[in-house]
Enzyme design. Structure first.
Site, PDB file in Angstrom:
ATOM      1  N   LYS A 106       2.143   5.371  18.253  1.00 24.30           N
ATOM      2  CA  LYS A 106       2.331   6.736  17.729  1.00 24.30           C
ATOM      3  C   LYS A 106       2.387   7.763  18.864  1.00 24.30           C
ATOM      4  O   LYS A 106       3.235   8.655  18.853  1.00 24.30           O
ATOM      5  CB  LYS A 106       1.185   7.073  16.772  1.00 24.30           C
ATOM      6  CG  LYS A 106       1.226   6.245  15.493  1.00 24.30           C
ATOM      7  CD  LYS A 106      -0.088   6.385  14.745  1.00 24.30           C
ATOM      8  CE  LYS A 106      -0.065   5.640  13.434  1.00 24.30           C
ATOM      9  NZ  LYS A 106      -1.393   5.511  12.833  1.00 24.30           N
ATOM     10  N   GLY A 151      -6.970   0.636   2.205  1.00 24.52           N
ATOM     11  CA  GLY A 151      -5.528   0.628   2.498  1.00 24.52           C
ATOM     12  C   GLY A 151      -5.177   1.396   3.759  1.00 24.52           C
ATOM     13  O   GLY A 151      -4.032   1.772   3.965  1.00 24.52           O
ATOM     14  N   VAL A 204       3.901   8.522  12.113  1.00 24.43           N
ATOM     15  CA  VAL A 204       2.830   9.106  12.940  1.00 24.43           C
ATOM     16  C   VAL A 204       1.959  10.047  12.096  1.00 24.43           C
ATOM     17  O   VAL A 204       2.475  10.952  11.436  1.00 24.43           O
ATOM     18  CB  VAL A 204       3.408   9.894  14.144  1.00 24.43           C
ATOM     19  CG1 VAL A 204       2.272  10.435  15.023  1.00 24.43           C
ATOM     20  CG2 VAL A 204       4.333   9.026  14.974  1.00 24.43           C
ATOM     21  N   GLU A 211       9.047  10.298   9.632  1.00 23.37           N
ATOM     22  CA  GLU A 211       7.876  11.182   9.639  1.00 23.37           C
ATOM     23  C   GLU A 211       6.577  10.416   9.355  1.00 23.37           C
ATOM     24  O   GLU A 211       5.526  10.715   9.948  1.00 23.37           O
ATOM     25  CB  GLU A 211       8.070  12.286   8.575  1.00 23.37           C
ATOM     26  CG  GLU A 211       6.957  13.303   8.514  1.00 23.37           C
ATOM     27  CD  GLU A 211       6.822  14.104   9.799  1.00 23.37           C
ATOM     28  OE1 GLU A 211       7.723  14.875  10.115  1.00 23.37           O
ATOM     29  OE2 GLU A 211       5.798  13.939  10.506  1.00 23.37           O
ATOM     30  N   LYS A 257       5.894   2.472  12.763  1.00 19.45           N
ATOM     31  CA  LYS A 257       5.770   2.933  14.160  1.00 19.45           C
ATOM     32  C   LYS A 257       5.942   1.813  15.179  1.00 19.45           C
ATOM     33  O   LYS A 257       6.464   2.031  16.275  1.00 19.45           O
ATOM     34  CB  LYS A 257       4.442   3.656  14.383  1.00 19.45           C
ATOM     35  CG  LYS A 257       3.200   2.948  13.888  1.00 19.45           C
ATOM     36  CD  LYS A 257       2.908   3.297  12.458  1.00 19.45           C
ATOM     37  CE  LYS A 257       1.920   2.325  11.836  1.00 19.45           C
ATOM     38  NZ  LYS A 257       1.119   2.860  10.796  1.00 19.45           N
ATOM     39  N   THR A 281       0.836  -1.211   0.000  1.00 18.41           N
ATOM     40  CA  THR A 281       0.000   0.000   0.000  1.00 18.41           C
ATOM     41  C   THR A 281       0.866   1.255   0.000  1.00 18.41           C
ATOM     42  O   THR A 281       0.749   2.110  -0.891  1.00 18.41           O
ATOM     43  CB  THR A 281      -0.913   0.003   1.247  1.00 18.41           C
ATOM     44  OG1 THR A 281      -1.676  -1.196   1.232  1.00 18.41           O
ATOM     45  CG2 THR A 281      -1.833   1.199   1.256  1.00 18.41           C
ATOM     46  N   ARG A 310       7.941  -9.339  -1.216  1.00 16.30           N
ATOM     47  CA  ARG A 310       7.974 -10.719  -0.707  1.00 16.30           C
ATOM     48  C   ARG A 310       7.796 -11.707  -1.854  1.00 16.30           C
ATOM     49  O   ARG A 310       8.469 -12.709  -1.945  1.00 16.30           O
ATOM     50  CB  ARG A 310       6.869 -10.868   0.344  1.00 16.30           C
ATOM     51  CG  ARG A 310       6.845 -12.183   1.072  1.00 16.30           C
ATOM     52  CD  ARG A 310       5.870 -12.142   2.224  1.00 16.30           C
ATOM     53  NE  ARG A 310       4.811 -11.176   1.996  1.00 16.30           N
ATOM     54  CZ  ARG A 310       4.114 -10.598   2.954  1.00 16.30           C
ATOM     55  NH1 ARG A 310       4.372 -10.874   4.210  1.00 16.30           N
ATOM     56  NH2 ARG A 310       3.150  -9.739   2.669  1.00 16.30           N
ATOM     57  N   GLY A 348       0.195   9.796   9.324  1.00 13.75           N
ATOM     58  CA  GLY A 348       0.181   9.766   7.853  1.00 13.75           C
ATOM     59  C   GLY A 348       0.803  11.003   7.237  1.00 13.75           C
ATOM     60  O   GLY A 348       1.994  11.280   7.413  1.00 13.75           O
TER      61      GLY A 348
HETATM   62  P1  NDP Z   1       1.535  -3.827   2.971  1.00 13.69           P
HETATM   63  O1  NDP Z   1       1.261  -5.133   3.645  1.00 13.69           O
HETATM   64  O2  NDP Z   1       0.533  -3.288   2.025  1.00 13.69           O
HETATM   65  O3  NDP Z   1       2.927  -3.899   2.210  1.00 13.69           O
HETATM   66  C1  NDP Z   1       4.043  -4.563   2.714  1.00 13.69           C
HETATM   67  C2  NDP Z   1       5.052  -4.744   1.591  1.00 13.69           C
HETATM   68  O4  NDP Z   1       6.211  -5.348   2.137  1.00 13.69           O
HETATM   69  C3  NDP Z   1       4.571  -5.660   0.458  1.00 13.69           C
HETATM   70  O5  NDP Z   1       4.991  -5.156  -0.785  1.00 13.69           O
HETATM   71  C4  NDP Z   1       5.287  -6.971   0.751  1.00 13.69           C
HETATM   72  O6  NDP Z   1       5.552  -7.747  -0.394  1.00 13.69           O
HETATM   73  C5  NDP Z   1       6.581  -6.453   1.320  1.00 13.69           C
HETATM   74  N1  NDP Z   1       7.274  -7.440   2.138  1.00 13.69           N
HETATM   75  C6  NDP Z   1       6.827  -8.129   3.200  1.00 13.69           C
HETATM   76  N2  NDP Z   1       7.774  -8.951   3.671  1.00 13.69           N
HETATM   77  C7  NDP Z   1       8.867  -8.776   2.878  1.00 13.69           C
HETATM   78  C8  NDP Z   1      10.159  -9.330   2.830  1.00 13.69           C
HETATM   79  N3  NDP Z   1      10.558 -10.256   3.703  1.00 13.69           N
HETATM   80  N4  NDP Z   1      11.020  -8.927   1.865  1.00 13.69           N
HETATM   81  C9  NDP Z   1      10.650  -7.984   0.971  1.00 13.69           C
HETATM   82  N5  NDP Z   1       9.420  -7.406   0.964  1.00 13.69           N
HETATM   83  C10 NDP Z   1       8.546  -7.799   1.903  1.00 13.69           C
HETATM   84  O7  NDP Z   1       1.793  -2.797   4.166  1.00 13.69           O
HETATM   85  P2  NDP Z   1       1.616  -1.205   4.139  1.00 13.69           P
HETATM   86  O8  NDP Z   1       2.195  -0.668   2.903  1.00 13.69           O
HETATM   87  O9  NDP Z   1       0.235  -0.849   4.505  1.00 13.69           O
HETATM   88  O10 NDP Z   1       2.507  -0.797   5.395  1.00 13.69           O
HETATM   89  C11 NDP Z   1       3.910  -0.740   5.342  1.00 13.69           C
HETATM   90  C12 NDP Z   1       4.442   0.003   6.564  1.00 13.69           C
HETATM   91  O11 NDP Z   1       3.923   1.323   6.569  1.00 13.69           O
HETATM   92  C13 NDP Z   1       4.003  -0.601   7.909  1.00 13.69           C
HETATM   93  O12 NDP Z   1       5.044  -0.416   8.834  1.00 13.69           O
HETATM   94  C14 NDP Z   1       2.801   0.241   8.311  1.00 13.69           C
HETATM   95  O13 NDP Z   1       2.600   0.267   9.699  1.00 13.69           O
HETATM   96  C15 NDP Z   1       3.246   1.589   7.815  1.00 13.69           C
HETATM   97  N6  NDP Z   1       2.194   2.558   7.544  1.00 13.69           N
HETATM   98  C16 NDP Z   1       1.103   2.207   6.827  1.00 13.69           C
HETATM   99  C17 NDP Z   1       0.139   3.141   6.520  1.00 13.69           C
HETATM  100  C18 NDP Z   1      -1.075   2.811   5.727  1.00 13.69           C
HETATM  101  O14 NDP Z   1      -1.930   3.707   5.582  1.00 13.69           O
HETATM  102  N7  NDP Z   1      -1.218   1.598   5.195  1.00 13.69           N
HETATM  103  C19 NDP Z   1       0.284   4.537   6.953  1.00 13.69           C
HETATM  104  C20 NDP Z   1       1.478   4.803   7.723  1.00 13.69           C
HETATM  105  C21 NDP Z   1       2.386   3.842   7.992  1.00 13.69           C
HETATM  106  P3  NDP Z   1       4.354  -8.387  -1.274  1.00 13.69           P
HETATM  107  O15 NDP Z   1       3.732  -7.196  -1.960  1.00 13.69           O
HETATM  108  O16 NDP Z   1       5.036  -9.292  -2.211  1.00 13.69           O
HETATM  109  O17 NDP Z   1       3.433  -9.050  -0.299  1.00 13.69           O
HETATM  110  N1  HSE Z   2      -3.289   1.739  10.233  1.00 17.96           N
HETATM  111  C1  HSE Z   2      -2.815   3.059  10.443  1.00 17.96           C
HETATM  112  C2  HSE Z   2      -3.988   3.981  10.651  1.00 17.96           C
HETATM  113  C3  HSE Z   2      -2.016   3.507   9.261  1.00 17.96           C
HETATM  114  O1  HSE Z   2      -5.109   3.602  10.305  1.00 17.96           O
HETATM  115  O2  HSE Z   2      -3.814   5.073  11.181  1.00 17.96           O
HETATM  116  C4  HSE Z   2      -1.381   4.870   9.432  1.00 17.96           C
HETATM  117  O3  HSE Z   2      -0.371   4.832  10.380  1.00 17.96           O
END
Ligand code: NDP
Ligand code: HSE
Length: 441
Positions: free
Chosen positions: A213, A195, A141, A138, A114, A22, A54, A143
């Site tokens: 956070k 997402g 916490v 940044e 976080k 995402t 992954r 977004g």
């Molecule tokens: P997702 O699950 O959507 O994405 C995770 C990504 O990491 C995928 O592309 C996955 O691969 C990849 N991945 C997982 N394990 C491995 C590995 N061992 N080696 C290489 N790649 C790997 O998570 P998000 O994007 O939602 O979240 C990512 C981070 O951002 C988290 O720490 C979350 O807390 C933080 N975050 C998320 C927000 C949100 O709104 N979603 C907002 C703020 C922070 P594959 O695609 O192949 O599965």
């Molecule tokens: N899952 C978190 C939220 C993503 O909904 O606030 C942003 O950190």
């Protein structure tokens, strides 16, 4: 039209992106849209050199050149062409290895993680210090709201006396949708589809994500690293549409609210729990996926910070901001202009929740018979808790009916004791629902 003056473009910074889900997908898209604009502002070109995921079999919404995508994150971190590593995989195991490995290579790291910071912040900061490369976070916490920059830089001349924050987009979205009549589970599903939710959404609804956070913000504001176990945490799973409705009638909204507040004794309340807040307060009108943070400084007074707290675009904006800072570090060879964390309070301590004071909303399901209220108020009186109002809404005839009490200021310890006794009363039919009331003064 060339945006970037050619004499600026002497160097390209190569980014290694670990995780393209995402947020990572959002970062790739935002870089495609505004990479040239950023380059013209930074004076250096940005290029995504490698991307680790992954599974190589998954269908992706983005296109990258052949050889860019890999399932081996180590090959990205160790690639001599990669100058800067962006960790966006989440979790606290492999993500920790990624960040530590990149720092060992002397490469600056940007992360949105976080949970990782909450649990291993001190270890990561020590690794950054040792490596001479910086760690930026940044996006961890609120977004797209640049609240870390605000606390660390813009308000550096203030002692932060109070911080009230709606810090989880998913929970705020769920509470907003429930208020509009949607079922809890349907709202969770919708948040996942958009997402907003964590890979494990219990991190959102049980309050832990938001607690991580608020712990980070408290640490930055007060100069000692607050550990996840020190943050009193409650989620939103016990809140029913009925509570939102009764709270509304009483002039309140219910929000999952982070609090960082200096007590008279000097210790700091750091908590994350749902709270009734006055419905005419600006934070009560922070809805859907939006986050809102009120920061009160002793010099500046109240400041408000608002924006989308989750989702690919808002989060990508924060990641790009960090990439910008890391790129400027590389450009000027000044990696410790702003260290990842600067401890500045050796005696800082988190106040035990039992010692903190607030007002309370209490919803009981009681037998519809005389004398019940007297029993409940006797328990409250024994614990020195005063009642400010009692409501028994009409239209709930039956064996048990709701009884809503608004209670005066009392210590959490007294309230916990009272709740235990109230729960044991034979006329109280289900577990009492207690929600704290915060005036936000
Ligand atoms: P997702 O699950 O959507 O994405 C995770 C990504 O990491 C995928 O592309 C996955 O691969 C990849 N991945 C997982 N394990 C491995 C590995 N061992 N080696 C290489 N790649 C790997 O998570 P998000 O994007 O939602 O979240 C990512 C981070 O951002 C988290 O720490 C979350 O807390 C933080 N975050 C998320 C927000 C949100 O709104 N979603 C907002 C703020 C922070 P594959 O695609 O192949 O599965
Ligand atoms: N899952 C978190 C939220 C993503 O909904 O606030 C942003 O950190």
């Amino acid at each position: 039209m060339a945006i970037v003056p050619p004499h600026f473009m002497t160097r390209t910074v190569n980014i290694g992106l670990i995780g393209a889900g995402t947020v990572g997908g959002g970062v790739l898209q935002a870089l495609r849209r505004n990479g040239a604009l950023m380059a013209s502002r930074l004076g250096l070109r940005l290029r995504v050199e490698r991307v680790a995921v992954r599974s190589l079999k998954k269908k992706r919404d983005f296109k990258v050149s052949k050889g860019v995508l890999t399932a081996d994150w180590k090959s990205v971190v160790n690639d001599p062409k990669v100058d800067l590593v962006v960790e966006l995989i989440g979790g606290t195991t492999i993500a920790k290895d990624v960040v530590l490995a990149a720092l060992r290579e002397g490469k600056p790291v940007v992360t949105a993680n976080k949970a990782l910071l909450a649990f291993y912040g001190e270890k990561l900061f020590a690794a950054a210090e040792k490596s001479g490369a910086n760690l930026y976070y940044e996006a961890s916490v609120a977004g797209g709201v640049p609240i870390i920059k605000v606390i660390r830089e813009a308000l550096a001349g203030n002692r932060v006396t109070h911080l009230y924050g709606i810090l989880n987009g998913t929970c705020n979205f769920i509470l907003t949708k429930m208020n509009e009549g949607m079922e809890f589970s349907a709202a969770v599903k919708l948040a996942q589809q958009q997402g907003y939710a964590e890979a494990d959404p219990s991190l959102d609804i049980d309050g832990h994500d938001a607690a991580h956070k608020v712990g980070i913000l408290a640490s930055l504001a007060h100069g000692f690293w607050v550990k996840p176990g020190e943050v009193f945490t409650e989620g939103i799973t016990h809140i029913c549409p009925m509570d939102l409705e009764f709270a509304g009638k009483l002039g309140y909204a219910i929000k999952l609210l982070g609090i960082v507040k200096i007590s008279r004794a000097g210790s700091i309340q750091v908590s994350m729990y749902p709270a009734l807040i006055p419905d005419d307060h600006v934070l009560a009108n922070v809805s859907d996926v939006y986050n809102g943070i009120l920061v009160r400084g002793d010099v500046v007074g109240d400041t408000l910070h608002y924006g989308q707290g989750a989702g690919p675009d808002a989060t990508a904006s924060a990641v790009l901001s960090d990439i910008g800072d890391a790129v400027l570090d590389l450009k000027h060879g000044a990696t410790d202009r702003l260290k990842a964390f600067i401890p500045h309070e050796s005696n800082g301590a988190v106040r035990q929740i039992g010692e903190t004071t607030c007002c309370y909303y209490l919803r009981l399901s009681v037998l519809d018979r005389p004398g019940v209220l007297a029993k409940v108020s006797a328990v409250l009186a024994k614990n020195k808790i005063g009642i400010s109002s009692v409501t028994q809404p009409e239209g709930h005839e039956g064996k048990s009916v709701p009884l809503i009490l608004m209670l005066h200021y009392a210590k959490n310890l007294a309230m916990t004791k009272a709740l235990k006794s109230i729960e044991k009363l034979s006329s109280v039919k289900t577990k009492p629902v207690m929600i704290r009331v915060e005036s936000l003064d």
